[in-house]
Design a protein around this motif. Sequence first.
Motif, PDB file in Angstrom:
ATOM      1  N   ARG A 122       5.623   3.740   8.255  1.00  0.00           N
ATOM      2  CA  ARG A 122       4.359   3.706   8.993  1.00  0.00           C
ATOM      3  C   ARG A 122       4.518   4.305  10.385  1.00  0.00           C
ATOM      4  NH1 ARG A 122       4.223  -0.748   5.702  1.00  0.00           N
ATOM      5  NH2 ARG A 122       2.293  -0.969   4.481  1.00  0.00           N
ATOM      6  N   ASP A 159      -4.503   6.632  -2.172  1.00  0.00           N
ATOM      7  CA  ASP A 159      -5.025   7.891  -1.647  1.00  0.00           C
ATOM      8  C   ASP A 159      -4.455   9.100  -2.392  1.00  0.00           C
ATOM      9  OD1 ASP A 159      -6.743   9.190   0.114  1.00  0.00           O
ATOM     10  OD2 ASP A 159      -5.145   9.573   1.566  1.00  0.00           O
ATOM     11  N   GLU A 193      -1.567  16.252  -1.129  1.00  0.00           N
ATOM     12  CA  GLU A 193      -2.780  15.451  -1.274  1.00  0.00           C
ATOM     13  C   GLU A 193      -3.389  15.745  -2.635  1.00  0.00           C
ATOM     14  OE1 GLU A 193      -4.866  15.216   2.917  1.00  0.00           O
ATOM     15  OE2 GLU A 193      -4.012  17.221   2.625  1.00  0.00           O
ATOM     16  N   ARG A 224      -1.482  10.396  -2.176  1.00  0.00           N
ATOM     17  CA  ARG A 224      -0.899  11.193  -1.098  1.00  0.00           C
ATOM     18  C   ARG A 224       0.611  10.976  -1.069  1.00  0.00           C
ATOM     19  NH1 ARG A 224      -3.061  13.109   3.958  1.00  0.00           N
ATOM     20  NH2 ARG A 224      -1.465  13.270   5.601  1.00  0.00           N
ATOM     21  N   ASP A 254       1.458   7.061  -1.090  1.00  0.00           N
ATOM     22  CA  ASP A 254       0.273   6.213  -0.948  1.00  0.00           C
ATOM     23  C   ASP A 254      -0.515   6.339  -2.243  1.00  0.00           C
ATOM     24  OD1 ASP A 254      -2.148   5.024  -0.433  1.00  0.00           O
ATOM     25  OD2 ASP A 254      -2.343   5.836   1.593  1.00  0.00           O
ATOM     26  N   ASP A 307       0.816  -1.216   0.000  1.00  0.00           N
ATOM     27  CA  ASP A 307       0.000   0.000   0.000  1.00  0.00           C
ATOM     28  C   ASP A 307       0.847   1.261   0.000  1.00  0.00           C
ATOM     29  OD1 ASP A 307       0.953  -0.621   2.503  1.00  0.00           O
ATOM     30  OD2 ASP A 307      -0.715   0.353   3.554  1.00  0.00           O
ATOM     31  N   LEU A 308       2.152   1.132   0.254  1.00  0.00           N
ATOM     32  CA  LEU A 308       3.041   2.292   0.299  1.00  0.00           C
ATOM     33  C   LEU A 308       4.255   2.056  -0.587  1.00  0.00           C
ATOM     34  CD1 LEU A 308       3.167   3.171   4.129  1.00  0.00           C
ATOM     35  CD2 LEU A 308       1.728   4.236   2.378  1.00  0.00           C
ATOM     36  N   ARG A 309       4.775   3.156  -1.139  1.00  0.00           N
ATOM     37  CA  ARG A 309       6.067   3.140  -1.822  1.00  0.00           C
ATOM     38  C   ARG A 309       6.981   4.065  -1.036  1.00  0.00           C
ATOM     39  NH1 ARG A 309       2.557   0.535  -3.759  1.00  0.00           N
ATOM     40  NH2 ARG A 309       2.238  -0.068  -5.962  1.00  0.00           N
TER      41      ARG A 309
END
Length: 653
Positions: free
Chosen positions: A100, A125, A204, A127, A122, A70-72
Amino acid sequence: METVIAYFFDRPGDDNQRVAEGRQRVEAYYGGLWHEAVTHQGHDARTVGLHVWDRSERDCLWPCWQDSGDLRVASLHAPLGYERIVGDVPLPNAPGQLARAVLQAPGRFLDLAPPFTMAVLDPADERLELFTDSIGVGRLFQLRLPDGWVWSNRPVAALLFAGVMARAAQRGWRYAAACGWFMDDTTPYEGVLAVPGATRIVAEGRQRRRTVSRVEISSVWSGDGVDAADETAEALRDVARSVDHLWPERPTVDLSGGRDSRVVAAAFLSAGVDLRLNSYDAVPGELQVAEDLVGLLPFQVEHAVTPRTAPAQSPQARPATPALVSRALRWHRYADGLRPASYLFHTPPSSLSGVAHLAIGGAGGELAHGHFYPTDVLQLDALPLEPKLAAFVSRLQSRLVTATGPSDEARAAVSAQIELVLREAVHGGIENATMLDYFYLVERLRRWGTTGERSGVVSPLLIPSFVRGAFALDPTQRLENALHRDLVRRLIPEWADVPFFKPEPGNRARAKALLRRLADAPDRDLIGELITGSELEGFEPQTIQTLWAASAAGTSSAVDEAALRQALWRASFEQHLAEINSHLPPAVRAAVRDLSMAAAPGPPNPPRQRPTTRGVRRIAQRRLIRRAARHPLWSAFRRTRIGRSWRSLSRPH
């Protein structure tokens, strides 16, 4: 050689082509500097994206890129002391867990040892979050676009990715002309600004919103000073253990007779790291102190001795001066224009991957022994606040600004920035001479090229606990090296009573004999043309011409040559800009060229010539008529009413 690009476009749309073209420009320019197999990794999420390039075979085990689902996560440098935040987790998973933890408690990022910069994307999202270390040594630069932002650790990469023409920053070069570095948030490039330390940027994409938060600097380094040495000693051991975890090679730690290297070496030895000590046989008497320290250890350790320089030359010998214009250009290309002019006589690395070994040094230790303190610092510190501020501004001004060469505007700009930073320190509660250390940390330390320029540079004394311990000292304790002594006593007690080595004052006669003059360079004609042929921002043209004449005559001083080096550094930067801009699309170059031509002043107006008809011109060509026209009676006739009427009829309609 890591290069990171992050972007935020506040107008949603399919920008795949825009991003792809930006990537191609970055790779085309830096491809000549990487000189080895490079791995690119990245992800684009409509309005935000993150890309990183690094050598395919890394010497550090910390991943510069991780896809955790879910994250890079992109990392610049290695987060020494990361175990304090996430524990001893497997390295392939550590970046995601660290990201995280920091996203949940952003203040924890400031517990890591600089240099370190992290970007977290993210995609779901849309983001993007970016973090800079407590000092900003890890480097992050930002470029504002009409429809968004680009961030990078390399200013040129930001410009190329965005497709923006590179121009010299007037404000930045005005600072550099006077003091040698780019003060405040400036860089050498117009529009590219440095992101300060302890900063968090959140982009965002869906909300088209960018927010920036920063921890107040003095609060990061404030503390009551209780048990500061105990806290710092343990933090230094943690850094040493992190190095042992992250680099498979056996580390080499320099040990001199001085203060900073002794604390760093003691931290690694105290942590039980298998290392190799190295000392340089360069300054008379210093090697003996290092050998005495090794002899006092209660255990065996490998100790090597390396000559730092070639054998001393006779006072009559003078090192050969190389061609300098091409060398300055190579330095600009290698370091994105961020290295100071003092490197002019050093050979630049041939590529960004040319230096891959682990380098462990004592940068940051100056904060605990008053690097910018004048000799009368204690007397000045006893003055009331306003006279004290004025005195410290004056002392810093005289120390930092070249005595001759910079313009009055450049001197005034540096003076104003010095006062601004010192008043920031006062507003943060620092009213004694420690404000000079605050200035050193905020303005000077984070601009050291060698610390944040490449991976594998470890500076344990930049950890926040050491900085807090340094700022807890009063000026007298700082002059007495109190923190260094306390740390050595806790880390390696056997070294506590060995005095720190102090070199003898330098030999001025030998330094004068070895003075290198720009006019001795084989490309002296080109140098003279560059530095005297046009006005350079921040310099007094007439003064530079006078200094160049003195250099050519062999009468210039070291101060004179320092000003000339800085002028050449600035003049050669124009060639660097042209090289960067050659990678931009022709349409961009043409548009800017047309704009420049429209804004440039045209040639001086020629003397006004009254137009005449062809018949009148033919008559005027006759010699008799021309002779009559010079007669006083003809001039009188032209001033009469009939004469004025005749002249009006001769003009074209």
